[in-house]
Scaffold this motif. Structure first.
Motif, PDB file in Angstrom:
ATOM      1  N   VAL A  58      42.135  11.089 -23.975  1.00  0.00           N
ATOM      2  CA  VAL A  58      43.111  12.097 -24.394  1.00  0.00           C
ATOM      3  C   VAL A  58      42.843  12.529 -25.836  1.00  0.00           C
ATOM      4  O   VAL A  58      42.929  13.724 -26.162  1.00  0.00           O
ATOM      5  CB  VAL A  58      44.542  11.545 -24.229  1.00  0.00           C
ATOM      6  N   ASN A  59      42.507  11.590 -26.710  1.00  0.00           N
ATOM      7  CA  ASN A  59      42.177  11.942 -28.094  1.00  0.00           C
ATOM      8  C   ASN A  59      40.989  12.890 -28.157  1.00  0.00           C
ATOM      9  O   ASN A  59      40.961  13.835 -28.965  1.00  0.00           O
ATOM     10  CB  ASN A  59      41.875  10.680 -28.909  1.00  0.00           C
ATOM     11  N   VAL A  60      40.002  12.666 -27.296  1.00  0.00           N
ATOM     12  CA  VAL A  60      38.828  13.543 -27.249  1.00  0.00           C
ATOM     13  C   VAL A  60      39.242  14.939 -26.793  1.00  0.00           C
ATOM     14  O   VAL A  60      38.785  15.950 -27.349  1.00  0.00           O
ATOM     15  CB  VAL A  60      37.752  12.956 -26.313  1.00  0.00           C
ATOM     16  N   LEU A  61      40.111  15.037 -25.795  1.00  0.00           N
ATOM     17  CA  LEU A  61      40.559  16.346 -25.308  1.00  0.00           C
ATOM     18  C   LEU A  61      41.330  17.106 -26.384  1.00  0.00           C
ATOM     19  O   LEU A  61      41.153  18.324 -26.543  1.00  0.00           O
ATOM     20  CB  LEU A  61      41.414  16.170 -24.056  1.00  0.00           C
ATOM     21  N   PHE A  62      42.184  16.419 -27.112  1.00  0.00           N
ATOM     22  CA  PHE A  62      42.889  17.079 -28.219  1.00  0.00           C
ATOM     23  C   PHE A  62      41.884  17.633 -29.236  1.00  0.00           C
ATOM     24  O   PHE A  62      42.050  18.752 -29.737  1.00  0.00           O
ATOM     25  CB  PHE A  62      43.835  16.100 -28.914  1.00  0.00           C
ATOM     26  N   ALA A  63      40.848  16.855 -29.545  1.00  0.00           N
ATOM     27  CA  ALA A  63      39.831  17.300 -30.507  1.00  0.00           C
ATOM     28  C   ALA A  63      39.063  18.502 -29.973  1.00  0.00           C
ATOM     29  O   ALA A  63      38.761  19.453 -30.718  1.00  0.00           O
ATOM     30  CB  ALA A  63      38.869  16.152 -30.819  1.00  0.00           C
ATOM     31  N   GLU A  64      38.745  18.513 -28.679  1.00  0.00           N
ATOM     32  CA  GLU A  64      38.017  19.636 -28.091  1.00  0.00           C
ATOM     33  C   GLU A  64      38.847  20.923 -28.146  1.00  0.00           C
ATOM     34  O   GLU A  64      38.315  22.006 -28.412  1.00  0.00           O
ATOM     35  CB  GLU A  64      37.620  19.313 -26.652  1.00  0.00           C
ATOM     36  N   ILE A  65      40.136  20.808 -27.884  1.00  0.00           N
ATOM     37  CA  ILE A  65      41.009  21.985 -27.961  1.00  0.00           C
ATOM     38  C   ILE A  65      41.070  22.495 -29.398  1.00  0.00           C
ATOM     39  O   ILE A  65      40.970  23.707 -29.648  1.00  0.00           O
ATOM     40  CB  ILE A  65      42.423  21.640 -27.451  1.00  0.00           C
ATOM     41  N   ALA A  66      41.225  21.592 -30.350  1.00  0.00           N
ATOM     42  CA  ALA A  66      41.342  21.987 -31.758  1.00  0.00           C
ATOM     43  C   ALA A  66      40.076  22.667 -32.268  1.00  0.00           C
ATOM     44  O   ALA A  66      40.136  23.605 -33.075  1.00  0.00           O
ATOM     45  CB  ALA A  66      41.664  20.759 -32.611  1.00  0.00           C
ATOM     46  N   GLN A  67      38.916  22.222 -31.788  1.00  0.00           N
ATOM     47  CA  GLN A  67      37.648  22.734 -32.312  1.00  0.00           C
ATOM     48  C   GLN A  67      37.181  24.015 -31.631  1.00  0.00           C
ATOM     49  O   GLN A  67      36.342  24.738 -32.162  1.00  0.00           O
ATOM     50  CB  GLN A  67      36.563  21.661 -32.158  1.00  0.00           C
ATOM     51  N   SER A  68      37.716  24.305 -30.458  1.00  0.00           N
ATOM     52  CA  SER A  68      37.219  25.457 -29.693  1.00  0.00           C
ATOM     53  C   SER A  68      37.966  26.739 -30.058  1.00  0.00           C
ATOM     54  O   SER A  68      39.168  26.722 -30.328  1.00  0.00           O
ATOM     55  CB  SER A  68      37.368  25.193 -28.190  1.00  0.00           C
ATOM     56  N   ASN A  69      37.238  27.857 -30.048  1.00  0.00           N
ATOM     57  CA  ASN A  69      37.827  29.179 -30.234  1.00  0.00           C
ATOM     58  C   ASN A  69      37.678  30.043 -28.989  1.00  0.00           C
ATOM     59  O   ASN A  69      37.970  31.239 -29.024  1.00  0.00           O
ATOM     60  CB  ASN A  69      37.160  29.889 -31.430  1.00  0.00           C
ATOM     61  N   ASP A  70      37.224  29.449 -27.910  1.00  0.00           N
ATOM     62  CA  ASP A  70      37.030  30.150 -26.646  1.00  0.00           C
ATOM     63  C   ASP A  70      38.261  29.920 -25.767  1.00  0.00           C
ATOM     64  O   ASP A  70      38.510  28.788 -25.331  1.00  0.00           O
ATOM     65  CB  ASP A  70      35.769  29.615 -25.958  1.00  0.00           C
ATOM     66  N   PRO A  71      39.062  30.960 -25.489  1.00  0.00           N
ATOM     67  CA  PRO A  71      40.289  30.778 -24.706  1.00  0.00           C
ATOM     68  C   PRO A  71      40.047  30.143 -23.336  1.00  0.00           C
ATOM     69  O   PRO A  71      40.864  29.344 -22.870  1.00  0.00           O
ATOM     70  CB  PRO A  71      40.836  32.208 -24.565  1.00  0.00           C
ATOM     71  N   GLN A  72      38.932  30.483 -22.701  1.00  0.00           N
ATOM     72  CA  GLN A  72      38.651  29.888 -21.397  1.00  0.00           C
ATOM     73  C   GLN A  72      38.381  28.393 -21.517  1.00  0.00           C
ATOM     74  O   GLN A  72      38.847  27.591 -20.709  1.00  0.00           O
ATOM     75  CB  GLN A  72      37.458  30.576 -20.727  1.00  0.00           C
ATOM     76  N   LYS A  73      37.599  28.008 -22.549  1.00  0.00           N
ATOM     77  CA  LYS A  73      37.322  26.587 -22.751  1.00  0.00           C
ATOM     78  C   LYS A  73      38.606  25.845 -23.121  1.00  0.00           C
ATOM     79  O   LYS A  73      38.855  24.733 -22.631  1.00  0.00           O
ATOM     80  CB  LYS A  73      36.283  26.400 -23.861  1.00  0.00           C
ATOM     81  N   ILE A  74      39.427  26.476 -23.962  1.00  0.00           N
ATOM     82  CA  ILE A  74      40.692  25.855 -24.348  1.00  0.00           C
ATOM     83  C   ILE A  74      41.562  25.642 -23.116  1.00  0.00           C
ATOM     84  O   ILE A  74      42.186  24.583 -22.948  1.00  0.00           O
ATOM     85  CB  ILE A  74      41.416  26.740 -25.386  1.00  0.00           C
ATOM     86  N   GLN A  75      41.600  26.643 -22.242  1.00  0.00           N
ATOM     87  CA  GLN A  75      42.388  26.532 -21.014  1.00  0.00           C
ATOM     88  C   GLN A  75      41.864  25.402 -20.131  1.00  0.00           C
ATOM     89  O   GLN A  75      42.633  24.635 -19.538  1.00  0.00           O
ATOM     90  CB  GLN A  75      42.342  27.852 -20.250  1.00  0.00           C
ATOM     91  N   GLU A  76      40.546  25.307 -20.064  1.00  0.00           N
ATOM     92  CA  GLU A  76      39.931  24.242 -19.254  1.00  0.00           C
ATOM     93  C   GLU A  76      40.280  22.862 -19.808  1.00  0.00           C
ATOM     94  O   GLU A  76      40.679  21.962 -19.065  1.00  0.00           O
ATOM     95  CB  GLU A  76      38.417  24.421 -19.233  1.00  0.00           C
ATOM     96  N   TYR A  77      40.122  22.708 -21.130  1.00  0.00           N
ATOM     97  CA  TYR A  77      40.433  21.416 -21.741  1.00  0.00           C
ATOM     98  C   TYR A  77      41.909  21.079 -21.573  1.00  0.00           C
ATOM     99  O   TYR A  77      42.264  19.926 -21.297  1.00  0.00           O
ATOM    100  CB  TYR A  77      40.081  21.437 -23.237  1.00  0.00           C
ATOM    101  N   PHE A  78      42.770  22.068 -21.739  1.00  0.00           N
ATOM    102  CA  PHE A  78      44.203  21.799 -21.577  1.00  0.00           C
ATOM    103  C   PHE A  78      44.519  21.448 -20.120  1.00  0.00           C
ATOM    104  O   PHE A  78      45.370  20.584 -19.863  1.00  0.00           O
ATOM    105  CB  PHE A  78      45.055  22.991 -22.015  1.00  0.00           C
ATOM    106  N   GLY A  79      43.853  22.099 -19.177  1.00  0.00           N
ATOM    107  CA  GLY A  79      44.062  21.769 -17.774  1.00  0.00           C
ATOM    108  C   GLY A  79      43.762  20.305 -17.493  1.00  0.00           C
ATOM    109  O   GLY A  79      44.506  19.625 -16.774  1.00  0.00           O
TER     110      GLY A  79
END
Length: 351
Positions: free
Chosen positions: A211-232
């Motif tokens: 979960v900590n890794v997923l939070f970091a991936e969301i914070a670092q990404s600027n791609d809405p699709q990638k952010i949506q994927e990580y949040f999913g």
């Protein structure tokens, strides 16, 4: 939630993990059979140790699948292959040597599948790498088993073809081969010095790390699709984790952890689930999305800190090793059941 290319990749890895589990079950069944059929004490001893490893590794594979959080069925062709090989192993058509020879090929298939998942994870996301991390131990031990099986095949093959024993020194060569490919770390792993099953603290900590890794991936990404994927993935992981804890862990620890502290954990997860549902309705390209995810991360961080300090200490002081391992087994089973329910709900809403 938007379906992206990486969603497809994650599903493909999930299917491969299901294939690996199915094949691991076959390996265990084969080795149990070999112990009944073997008349050579040296070979029996090696199969006995191999079986211990493979039974433990089956548990690790099951843990990885639950950590990964995307339940899938094995490919039909793999299921058919396993059924066919299982029938051959149980029958009398193959000699003992031929069965072990085929077993070595299956072990090679398992090694390559494990390495493939490891390499694929590097292309998909850091959270996937975190989830499959324990699989590295399985890969090392399967590679060591391959070398042992080569020695066993050589001994049995020479006997079957000539009626005589092979030259001396086979087992020394096997050990040299294991040391050569694995190095210091691999040798430590393959010697199987730690046969302990994961306890509830181990399994919960793996969830927290992912979960900590997923939070970091969301914070670092600027791609809405990638952010949506990580949040999913974050949504599925946190939901399954929270529901499994509330079903299995919290009722078990309440008596010795205390009513007040246990209720605080329930309350934190209720707020976490409320925020998850709120964020799900926000456009991932909106600045508000990351802001709310940051709020969620703060709540989860405080929750994790409490669990890993005071709750883990209470578990260590009040549950035996066997009880803690059994709690982990029950927690994983609950998580898998919840993940399968969430997957069906997602499929239903997508129609």
């Amino acid at each position: 939630m938007v379906s992206t290319l990486d969603d497809t990749k994650r599903k493909a890895i999930a299917t491969k993990l299901a294939d690996i589990k199915l094949l691991q079950q076959l390996l265990v069944e084969n080795e149990q059979l070999f112990l009944r059929e073997s008349t050579d004490s040296e070979i029996s001893d090696r199969f006995r140790k191999m079986l211990e490893d493979d039974q433990k590794n089956l548990g690790i594979i099951e843990t990885v699948i639950v950590q990964y959080g995307n339940p899938a069925e094995p490919k039909r062709t793999v299921q058919e292959e396993v059924n066919k090989v299982g029938e051959l192993m149980q029958g009398s058509e193959l000699s003992f040597f031929e069965k072990v020879f085929k077993h070595e090929l299956l072990k090679h298939q398992q090694v390559m599948s494990g390495l493939l998942v490891h390499k694929a994870a590097q292309k998909v996301g850091a959270d996937v790498i975190a989830a499959i991390g324990p699989l590295n131990t399985v890969n090392f031990e399967n590679r060591a088993h391959q070398e042992q099986l080569k020695g066993i095949v050589e001994v049995l093959g020479v006997r079957e073809l000539t009626g005589q024993d092979a030259d001396q020194g086979i087992w020394a060569r096997v050990q040299d081969a294991i040391a050569a490919f694995s190095g210091v770390v691999g040798s430590a792993v393959t010697q199987g010095t730690d046969k302990r099953d994961m306890n509830i603290q181990d399994v919960i900590r793996l969830d927290h790390n992912k979960v900590n890794v997923l939070f970091a991936e969301i914070a670092q990404s600027n791609d809405p699709q990638k952010i949506q994927e990580y949040f999913g993935q974050l949504y599925k992981d946190l939901t399954a984790h929270a529901e499994a804890e509330e079903e299995v862990v919290y009722p078990r620890v309440r008596a010795f952890y205390g009513e007040t502290d246990t209720q605080e954990l329930y309350n934190e997860q209720a707020e976490m689930k409320r925020l998850l549902d709120e964020i799900k309705r926000i456009d991932p390209s909106s600045p508000q999305f990351k802001e709310r995810v940051k709020n969620l991360a703060d709540i989860v961080t405080d929750h994790v800190r409490q669990e890993e300090s005071t709750m883990f200490a209470a578990i260590r002081n009040n549950l035996s090793t066997e009880q803690s391992e059994q709690l982990a087994t029950e927690f994983k089973a609950a998580k898998l059941r919840i993940q399968e329910r969430l997957a069906k709900e997602t499929q239903g809403s997508a129609r």
